[in-house]
Design an enzyme around this catalytic site. Structure first.
Site, short mmCIF file in Angstrom:
data_model
loop_
_atom_site.label_atom_id
_atom_site.label_comp_id
_atom_site.label_asym_id
_atom_site.label_seq_id
_atom_site.Cartn_x
_atom_site.Cartn_y
_atom_site.Cartn_z
N GLY A 1 -26.36 -13.33 21.00
CA GLY A 1 -25.29 -14.10 20.19
C GLY A 1 -24.65 -14.97 21.39
O GLY A 1 -24.60 -14.70 22.62
N CYS B 1 -29.61 -8.46 24.49
CA CYS B 1 -28.75 -9.52 25.19
C CYS B 1 -27.22 -9.39 24.77
O CYS B 1 -26.63 -8.33 25.17
CB CYS B 1 -29.12 -10.97 24.87
SG CYS B 1 -28.50 -12.19 25.89
N TYR B 2 -26.76 -10.15 23.99
CA TYR B 2 -25.13 -9.77 23.43
C TYR B 2 -25.01 -8.59 22.83
O TYR B 2 -24.05 -7.66 23.02
CB TYR B 2 -24.65 -10.90 22.83
CG TYR B 2 -23.15 -10.84 22.13
CD1 TYR B 2 -22.26 -11.29 22.76
CD2 TYR B 2 -23.23 -9.85 20.96
CE1 TYR B 2 -21.10 -11.12 22.21
CE2 TYR B 2 -21.72 -9.60 20.53
CZ TYR B 2 -20.75 -10.32 21.11
OH TYR B 2 -19.39 -10.17 20.75
N HIS C 1 -34.88 -11.24 26.01
CA HIS C 1 -35.26 -11.37 24.57
C HIS C 1 -36.50 -10.98 24.44
O HIS C 1 -37.49 -11.66 24.70
CB HIS C 1 -34.95 -12.81 24.14
CG HIS C 1 -33.57 -13.14 24.03
ND1 HIS C 1 -32.88 -12.88 23.00
CD2 HIS C 1 -32.86 -13.67 25.07
CE1 HIS C 1 -31.59 -13.32 23.24
NE2 HIS C 1 -31.30 -13.72 24.39
N GLU D 1 -38.19 -10.44 21.70
CA GLU D 1 -38.75 -11.05 20.55
C GLU D 1 -39.40 -12.55 20.60
O GLU D 1 -40.45 -13.24 19.96
CB GLU D 1 -37.61 -11.35 19.32
CG GLU D 1 -36.60 -12.42 19.78
CD GLU D 1 -35.44 -12.00 20.48
OE1 GLU D 1 -35.70 -10.93 21.17
OE2 GLU D 1 -34.34 -12.38 20.56
N GLY E 1 -47.07 -26.98 -6.12
CA GLY E 1 -48.42 -27.17 -5.47
C GLY E 1 -48.18 -26.65 -4.05
O GLY E 1 -49.20 -26.50 -3.36
N GLY E 2 -46.91 -26.61 -3.78
CA GLY E 2 -46.47 -26.06 -2.24
C GLY E 2 -46.85 -24.55 -2.22
O GLY E 2 -47.11 -23.95 -3.14
N VAL E 3 -46.84 -23.96 -1.03
CA VAL E 3 -47.17 -22.74 -0.94
C VAL E 3 -46.21 -21.77 -1.62
O VAL E 3 -46.75 -20.72 -2.24
CB VAL E 3 -47.17 -22.35 0.66
CG1 VAL E 3 -47.41 -20.78 0.96
CG2 VAL E 3 -48.02 -23.24 1.45
N ASP E 4 -44.91 -21.88 -1.28
CA ASP E 4 -43.82 -21.06 -2.09
C ASP E 4 -43.97 -21.00 -3.57
O ASP E 4 -44.15 -20.09 -4.05
CB ASP E 4 -42.54 -21.46 -1.57
CG ASP E 4 -42.11 -21.52 -0.16
OD1 ASP E 4 -43.26 -20.94 0.69
OD2 ASP E 4 -41.45 -22.06 0.28
N SER F 1 -46.53 -21.89 -5.52
CA SER F 1 -47.66 -21.54 -5.77
C SER F 1 -47.83 -19.77 -5.78
O SER F 1 -48.36 -19.47 -6.84
CB SER F 1 -48.82 -22.20 -5.13
OG SER F 1 -48.99 -23.46 -5.07
N LYS G 1 -42.11 -16.98 5.69
CA LYS G 1 -43.30 -17.73 5.22
C LYS G 1 -44.79 -17.19 5.53
O LYS G 1 -45.63 -17.16 4.76
CB LYS G 1 -43.35 -19.14 6.15
CG LYS G 1 -44.03 -20.17 5.62
CD LYS G 1 -43.20 -21.04 4.29
CE LYS G 1 -44.04 -22.07 3.62
NZ LYS G 1 -43.51 -22.55 2.92
#
Ligand code: XMP
Length: 511
Positions: free
Chosen positions: A53, A80-81, A170, A172, A225-228, A230, A367
């Site tokens: 943070g 970190c923080y 970090h 990640e 028709g987008g991924v989400d 669909s 996603k």
């Protein structure tokens, strides 16, 4: 299912931490740092992660955590923080680095002590990503030092007896070479995770939950028709079959053959699929309009209007399905950044339909997980790994006034570019690529005659988050091939340009 709780202190990589944990097959959720202790208990985590943070733990308004978390008997990893906070709350001392040499930003060679469970199999030196101006001047009783860098003797601390671990860097981010191994050690070695988060299981559970909720009711979904949308449609149709009404508004601003491809996929599935061909309506409302924001607004409004009409024909429904995904959930509630473009997402239309409740079957998924779920549901790869396509479609890639002729011309040029990118294998590496029709006409020579035709711009970008983007360094041979094909095959185009602007200062789209 086992769960890890990530407490958010406002760092920029917080979502990334959650994605990394999920990639390691452990379910996790991100919640605000001030989540009440009772709720944390109810969440029943197998491990806690405190994120980084921007604050300083010794300042009066520094974000804190309920001290009761240290008595839950649950392992904690502070990053970190989050590491500094844990150190300070347990009796250590954190101060601002007095001279620049103790501040660390960027890739930093770091030496690890393998006897700390966090670093099992990771002894010796490797690079970490540091980004801190404060450091731990004294570590709390019970902790030992487990890593150091040239500037910082306290790069990592651990208290194995209580299961508390802290790192200044970090783990990640990709720049930390062994970061994933460290997170794996925390989850599997320290929290004893079983790795029970898989999309196959999620699919089964989600379908059961949807069935339990919807029963014999009806649900309405706007399919773009987008991924989400669909994947949401495929999941809902597996769960409730004909109880799902999917409305696909074809606004005539799709890419070549796209509308038919969407129809081909969904008209085969067990659901109530309706395609509305609304091209004429959209084009007549857009006629003569040049201003980008006005175009976006008209498309958004017209979309709602068409959807509303279909919804009235369908009649009352019990549920409205939305393709909200986890990053939207995490981000909502935070301050809004300046509006550069008013984004229109074909999808969320809660105000215009008569329904009882909203269902968001993807709201806990990132996603990549949505894509994975799409594969589990048997959606074609072309649809799942589709590059992002904006809600207003080609309307914001035809600069200035939109006409059917211009759209058709652009569709052809764009299809050629996409085909050649795929043939060169670059469709996997470029994050978004398309053709745009500039509003510019220029003189050319074709055969023995003079031409006065449009210039097409090609755009291809490399980006992770779409907030910043770099133009793709495409091979000249590819650009040459695309240019020759477009000028030869698309009537009305006599010039092809390649866009070498990054974002910022440009944006990815043209309007
Ligand atoms: P910009 O042009 O803002 O684009 O740099 C960043 C990303 O967002 C997409 N984009 C949109 N997506 N509705 C969407 O759903 C929109 O109105 C919209 N405008 C831009 C763009 O394609 C890129 O991926």
């Amino acid at each position: 299912m086992q769960k890890v709780l990530i407490l958010d202190f406002g760092g920029q990589y917080n979502q990334l931490i959650a994605r990394r944990v999920r990639e390691l097959n452990v379910y996790c959720e991100v919640h605000p740092h001030d989540m009440p202790l009772e709720e944390i208990r109810r969440f029943d985590p197998i491990g806690l992660i405190f994120t980084g943070g921007p604050g300083s733990v010794y300042l009066p308004d520094a974000p804190k955590v309920d001290p009761g978390v240290f008595a839950l008997g649950v392992p904690i990893l502070g990053i970190c923080y989050g590491c500094q906070l844990m150190a300070q709350m347990l009796g250590g001392r954190v101060t601002a680095a007095q001279d620049d040499s103790a501040r660390e930003y960027g890739k930093t060679p770091t030496v690890f002590d393998e006897s700390c469970a966090l670093f099992t199999g990771i002894g010796g030196e490797s690079v970490t990503w540091m980004s801190h101006g404060d450091y731990m001047a004294a570590i709390p009783t019970g902790f030992v030092l487990a890593a150091h860098s040239a500037a910082c003797p306290t790069a990592a601390i651990c208290d194995a007896a209580r299961g508390f671990y802290g790192v200044q860097f970090h783990p990640e981010v990709d720049h930390t070479e062994r970061g994933r191994d460290m997170l794996r050690n925390f989850l599997y070695g320290i929290c004893r995770a079983a790795g029970d988060w898989t999309m196959a299981d999620y699919k089964t559970q989600a379908i059961e939950a949807i069935r339990a909720k919807v029963g014999n009711g009806r649900a309405l979904l706007a399919l773009s028709g987008g991924v989400d949308s669909s994947v949401a449609a495929a999941l809902m149709s597996e769960a409730i079959g004909e109880g799902l009404v999917c409305v696909f508004v074809d606004h005539g601003l799709m890419r070549k053959n796209e509308g038919d491809e969407v129809e081909a996929v969904f008209s085969k599935r067990a659901l109530n699929f309706r395609r509305v061909n609304a091209e004429d309506r959209f084009l007549s409302r857009l006629a003569g309009i040049e201003e980008p924001e006005k175009k976006r607004k008209i498309i958004g409004e017209e979309f709602v209007r068409v959807f509303e009409e279909v919804a009235h024909e369908v009649g009352a429904v019990d549920f409205l399905v939305q393709g909200t995904i986890y990053p939207d959930v995490i981000e909502s509630g935070k301050g809004e950044a300046a509006v550069i473009k008013s984004h229109h997402n074909v999808g969320g239309l809660p105000d215009c339909v008569d329904f009882r409740e909203i269902i968001e079957p993807l709201r806990m998924l990132f996603k990549d997980e949505v894509r994975q779920l799409g594969r589990e549901l048997g959606l074609p790869e072309a649809l799942i790994s589709r590059q992002p396509f904006p809600g207003p479609g080609l309307a914001i890639r035809v600069i200035g006034e939109i006409t059917k002729e211009k759209l058709d011309l652009l569709r052809e040029a764009d299809a050629i570019f996409r085909e050649e990118m795929a043939r060169a294998g670059l469709d996997r590496t470029a994050n978004q690529y398309f053709a745009a029709l500039t509003n510019m006409r220029s003189v050319g020579v074709m055969g023995d005659g003079r031409s006065y035709d449009y210039a097409v711009a090609l755009r291809s970008v490399q980006t992770g988050d779409f907030m910043t983007a770099d133009f793709s360094r495409l091979p000249w041979e590819l650009l040459d091939r695309v240019s020759v094909r477009i000028v030869n095959e698309v009537r009305g185009v006599n010039r092809v340009l390649y866009d070498v602007t990054s974002k910022p200062p440009a944006t990815v789209e043209y309007e």
